[in-house]
Design an enzyme around this catalytic site. Sequence first.
Site, PDB file in Angstrom:
ATOM      1  N   LYS A  79       0.855  -1.187   0.000  1.00 33.87           N
ATOM      2  CA  LYS A  79       0.000   0.000   0.000  1.00 33.87           C
ATOM      3  C   LYS A  79       0.895   1.242   0.000  1.00 33.87           C
ATOM      4  O   LYS A  79       1.758   1.385   0.851  1.00 33.87           O
ATOM      5  CB  LYS A  79      -0.906   0.009   1.232  1.00 33.87           C
ATOM      6  CG  LYS A  79      -1.884   1.178   1.224  1.00 33.87           C
ATOM      7  CD  LYS A  79      -2.831   1.130   2.395  1.00 33.87           C
ATOM      8  CE  LYS A  79      -2.291   1.761   3.644  1.00 33.87           C
ATOM      9  NZ  LYS A  79      -2.142   3.226   3.603  1.00 33.87           N
ATOM     10  N   ARG A 107      -2.659  -4.950  14.689  1.00 35.28           N
ATOM     11  CA  ARG A 107      -1.426  -5.050  15.473  1.00 35.28           C
ATOM     12  C   ARG A 107      -1.195  -6.501  15.878  1.00 35.28           C
ATOM     13  O   ARG A 107      -2.156  -7.213  16.208  1.00 35.28           O
ATOM     14  CB  ARG A 107      -1.525  -4.211  16.758  1.00 35.28           C
ATOM     15  CG  ARG A 107      -1.497  -2.703  16.529  1.00 35.28           C
ATOM     16  CD  ARG A 107      -0.124  -2.227  16.045  1.00 35.28           C
ATOM     17  NE  ARG A 107      -0.075  -0.802  15.811  1.00 35.28           N
ATOM     18  CZ  ARG A 107      -0.427  -0.196  14.672  1.00 35.28           C
ATOM     19  NH1 ARG A 107      -0.885  -0.889  13.649  1.00 35.28           N
ATOM     20  NH2 ARG A 107      -0.312   1.114  14.544  1.00 35.28           N
ATOM     21  N   GLN A 163      -3.357   4.772  16.420  1.00 30.96           N
ATOM     22  CA  GLN A 163      -4.621   4.099  16.094  1.00 30.96           C
ATOM     23  C   GLN A 163      -5.481   3.989  17.354  1.00 30.96           C
ATOM     24  O   GLN A 163      -4.957   3.818  18.457  1.00 30.96           O
ATOM     25  CB  GLN A 163      -4.356   2.694  15.530  1.00 30.96           C
ATOM     26  CG  GLN A 163      -3.595   2.682  14.225  1.00 30.96           C
ATOM     27  CD  GLN A 163      -4.428   3.140  13.022  1.00 30.96           C
ATOM     28  OE1 GLN A 163      -5.424   3.847  13.174  1.00 30.96           O
ATOM     29  NE2 GLN A 163      -4.014   2.755  11.839  1.00 30.96           N
ATOM     30  N   THR A 214     -13.978  16.415 -10.369  1.00 33.31           N
ATOM     31  CA  THR A 214     -12.551  16.373 -10.036  1.00 33.31           C
ATOM     32  C   THR A 214     -12.130  14.958  -9.648  1.00 33.31           C
ATOM     33  O   THR A 214     -11.089  14.456 -10.097  1.00 33.31           O
ATOM     34  CB  THR A 214     -12.260  17.366  -8.886  1.00 33.31           C
ATOM     35  OG1 THR A 214     -12.687  18.654  -9.303  1.00 33.31           O
ATOM     36  CG2 THR A 214     -10.790  17.405  -8.540  1.00 33.31           C
ATOM     37  N   ASP A 238      -3.371   4.489  -1.702  1.00 34.08           N
ATOM     38  CA  ASP A 238      -4.281   4.978  -0.645  1.00 34.08           C
ATOM     39  C   ASP A 238      -4.235   6.502  -0.612  1.00 34.08           C
ATOM     40  O   ASP A 238      -3.579   7.096   0.231  1.00 34.08           O
ATOM     41  CB  ASP A 238      -3.820   4.368   0.690  1.00 34.08           C
ATOM     42  CG  ASP A 238      -4.748   4.712   1.842  1.00 34.08           C
ATOM     43  OD1 ASP A 238      -5.895   5.127   1.591  1.00 34.08           O
ATOM     44  OD2 ASP A 238      -4.323   4.547   3.002  1.00 34.08           O
ATOM     45  N   LEU A 239      -4.957   7.121  -1.540  1.00 26.10           N
ATOM     46  CA  LEU A 239      -4.927   8.591  -1.620  1.00 26.10           C
ATOM     47  C   LEU A 239      -6.193   9.221  -1.055  1.00 26.10           C
ATOM     48  O   LEU A 239      -6.313  10.448  -1.002  1.00 26.10           O
ATOM     49  CB  LEU A 239      -4.697   9.041  -3.066  1.00 26.10           C
ATOM     50  CG  LEU A 239      -3.350   8.624  -3.662  1.00 26.10           C
ATOM     51  CD1 LEU A 239      -3.176   9.197  -5.053  1.00 26.10           C
ATOM     52  CD2 LEU A 239      -2.186   9.053  -2.767  1.00 26.10           C
ATOM     53  N   LYS A 240      -7.173   8.398  -0.681  1.00 29.98           N
ATOM     54  CA  LYS A 240      -8.390   8.880   0.003  1.00 29.98           C
ATOM     55  C   LYS A 240      -8.975  10.112  -0.681  1.00 29.98           C
ATOM     56  O   LYS A 240      -9.078  11.187  -0.087  1.00 29.98           O
ATOM     57  CB  LYS A 240      -8.093   9.180   1.474  1.00 29.98           C
ATOM     58  CG  LYS A 240      -7.583   7.982   2.267  1.00 29.98           C
ATOM     59  CD  LYS A 240      -7.465   8.305   3.743  1.00 29.98           C
ATOM     60  CE  LYS A 240      -7.064   7.120   4.570  1.00 29.98           C
ATOM     61  NZ  LYS A 240      -5.681   6.655   4.353  1.00 29.98           N
ATOM     62  N   LEU A 241      -9.391   9.929  -1.929  1.00 28.25           N
ATOM     63  CA  LEU A 241      -9.883  11.070  -2.711  1.00 28.25           C
ATOM     64  C   LEU A 241     -11.205  11.595  -2.134  1.00 28.25           C
ATOM     65  O   LEU A 241     -12.083  10.820  -1.750  1.00 28.25           O
ATOM     66  CB  LEU A 241     -10.086  10.652  -4.171  1.00 28.25           C
ATOM     67  CG  LEU A 241      -8.866  10.070  -4.881  1.00 28.25           C
ATOM     68  CD1 LEU A 241      -9.214   9.753  -6.331  1.00 28.25           C
ATOM     69  CD2 LEU A 241      -7.670  10.996  -4.808  1.00 28.25           C
ATOM     70  N   TYR A 242     -11.313  12.923  -2.107  1.00 22.89           N
ATOM     71  CA  TYR A 242     -12.517  13.559  -1.574  1.00 22.89           C
ATOM     72  C   TYR A 242     -12.593  14.955  -2.177  1.00 22.89           C
ATOM     73  O   TYR A 242     -11.862  15.855  -1.763  1.00 22.89           O
ATOM     74  CB  TYR A 242     -12.412  13.620  -0.046  1.00 22.89           C
ATOM     75  CG  TYR A 242     -13.604  14.148   0.711  1.00 22.89           C
ATOM     76  CD1 TYR A 242     -14.859  14.260   0.121  1.00 22.89           C
ATOM     77  CD2 TYR A 242     -13.481  14.529   2.030  1.00 22.89           C
ATOM     78  CE1 TYR A 242     -15.952  14.733   0.845  1.00 22.89           C
ATOM     79  CE2 TYR A 242     -14.562  15.005   2.769  1.00 22.89           C
ATOM     80  CZ  TYR A 242     -15.796  15.110   2.152  1.00 22.89           C
ATOM     81  OH  TYR A 242     -16.869  15.573   2.853  1.00 22.89           O
ATOM     82  N   ARG A 293       2.993  -0.472  10.736  1.00 23.15           N
ATOM     83  CA  ARG A 293       4.091  -0.462  11.701  1.00 23.15           C
ATOM     84  C   ARG A 293       4.386  -1.798  12.360  1.00 23.15           C
ATOM     85  O   ARG A 293       5.532  -2.042  12.746  1.00 23.15           O
ATOM     86  CB  ARG A 293       3.844   0.650  12.720  1.00 23.15           C
ATOM     87  CG  ARG A 293       4.129   2.020  12.116  1.00 23.15           C
ATOM     88  CD  ARG A 293       3.504   3.142  12.868  1.00 23.15           C
ATOM     89  NE  ARG A 293       2.048   3.189  12.671  1.00 23.15           N
ATOM     90  CZ  ARG A 293       1.278   4.210  13.061  1.00 23.15           C
ATOM     91  NH1 ARG A 293       1.822   5.250  13.678  1.00 23.15           N
ATOM     92  NH2 ARG A 293      -0.016   4.196  12.845  1.00 23.15           N
ATOM     93  N   ILE A 347     -15.140  17.428  -5.465  1.00 21.34           N
ATOM     94  CA  ILE A 347     -16.391  17.423  -6.227  1.00 21.34           C
ATOM     95  C   ILE A 347     -16.346  16.270  -7.237  1.00 21.34           C
ATOM     96  O   ILE A 347     -15.263  15.805  -7.614  1.00 21.34           O
ATOM     97  CB  ILE A 347     -16.639  18.776  -6.930  1.00 21.34           C
ATOM     98  CG1 ILE A 347     -15.499  19.107  -7.900  1.00 21.34           C
ATOM     99  CG2 ILE A 347     -16.832  19.900  -5.910  1.00 21.34           C
ATOM    100  CD1 ILE A 347     -15.793  20.325  -8.780  1.00 21.34           C
TER     101      ILE A 347
HETATM  102  O1  C5P Z   1       1.098   1.480  10.878  1.00 20.81           O
HETATM  103  P1  C5P Z   1      -0.354   1.131  10.780  1.00 20.81           P
HETATM  104  O2  C5P Z   1      -0.598  -0.367  10.664  1.00 20.81           O
HETATM  105  O3  C5P Z   1      -1.195   1.776  11.863  1.00 20.81           O
HETATM  106  O4  C5P Z   1      -0.784   1.770   9.376  1.00 20.81           O
HETATM  107  C1  C5P Z   1      -2.111   1.786   8.933  1.00 20.81           C
HETATM  108  C2  C5P Z   1      -2.155   2.284   7.511  1.00 20.81           C
HETATM  109  O5  C5P Z   1      -3.506   2.249   7.052  1.00 20.81           O
HETATM  110  C3  C5P Z   1      -1.676   3.724   7.329  1.00 20.81           C
HETATM  111  O6  C5P Z   1      -1.003   3.764   6.063  1.00 20.81           O
HETATM  112  C4  C5P Z   1      -2.946   4.543   7.261  1.00 20.81           C
HETATM  113  O7  C5P Z   1      -2.800   5.660   6.408  1.00 20.81           O
HETATM  114  C5  C5P Z   1      -3.937   3.549   6.663  1.00 20.81           C
HETATM  115  N1  C5P Z   1      -5.350   3.739   7.024  1.00 20.81           N
HETATM  116  C6  C5P Z   1      -5.819   3.694   8.327  1.00 20.81           C
HETATM  117  N2  C5P Z   1      -7.149   3.872   8.607  1.00 20.81           N
HETATM  118  C7  C5P Z   1      -8.027   4.102   7.619  1.00 20.81           C
HETATM  119  C8  C5P Z   1      -7.573   4.137   6.287  1.00 20.81           C
HETATM  120  C9  C5P Z   1      -6.209   3.943   6.026  1.00 20.81           C
HETATM  121  O8  C5P Z   1      -5.030   3.463   9.245  1.00 20.81           O
HETATM  122  N3  C5P Z   1      -9.302   4.238   7.867  1.00 20.81           N
END
Ligand code: C5P
Length: 230
Positions: free
Chosen positions: A34, A179, A188, A70, A61-65, A209, A67
């Site tokens: 990702k 985790r 988180q 666009t 994972d660019l989370k577009l938001y 992580r 109009i």
């Molecule tokens: O390091 P960790 O496992 O917490 O990373 C989670 C990844 O998932 C990050 O790249 C974060 O941008 C992404 N993410 C998230 N929650 C969301 C959407 C994406 O943690 N709702």
Amino acid sequence: MERPVFIALDFPDAKTTRLFLDNFRKMADKPAIKIGMELFFAEGPEFVRELHRQGFIIFLDLKLYDIPTTVGHAVASIAKLNVQYLTVHAAGGKKMLRQAVANKGQEMKLLAVTQLTSFSETDMQATQLTSSSMTENVIHLAELAYQSGIDGTISAPSEASFIQQKTADSFLRVTPGIRLTGDSTDDQARITTPSKAREFGATGLVVGRSITKSNNPVAAYQRVLSEWSN
Ligand code: C5P
């Protein structure tokens, strides 16, 4: 790819990312990866093309938001990069989501972000005027995405089962906030283990992580895979 585990490459540049990926290059099944905002904004589309040429399955994972027009045009540009997954925000609404679907091309799956896994109930309440719980809010956004032709959602693992009940088994439920037991929560708020996520009905995992900060990333990745598949 069935039930993918995406490693979140939250690194500052291509050099660090290449070094990290060197650990995985010899594996018969390369991990899915990702690429989020940090790396994409640093290195741009050319680095996505490089990793695609190397045979990685890519989730951008660019989370577009924005109009609808666009977002539609942005999705059309991204479709040329041959990424397999892309995120948009469900909160962008049906018109925006449908425009994204119309421009995505055959190979790409669109995943709608419901509520960020870093959000606690209190954080979420602070962003809205009317009162609904985190779960109600996530279900509402998931239904909206489903009705708009989106392929699946991004949600906390514990919400996957509700989303499954309210949409369809085939609607993808990809969950970050993962985790391995004993790892730090970091920023988180709603986390769980790979095996719990499976029990909740997740169809894919995003793990950052727990793998990238591990002393032995390959072993951590393999632990995730074995917990996820058992
Ligand atoms: O390091 P960790 O496992 O917490 O990373 C989670 C990844 O998932 C990050 O790249 C974060 O941008 C992404 N993410 C998230 N929650 C969301 C959407 C994406 O943690 N709702």
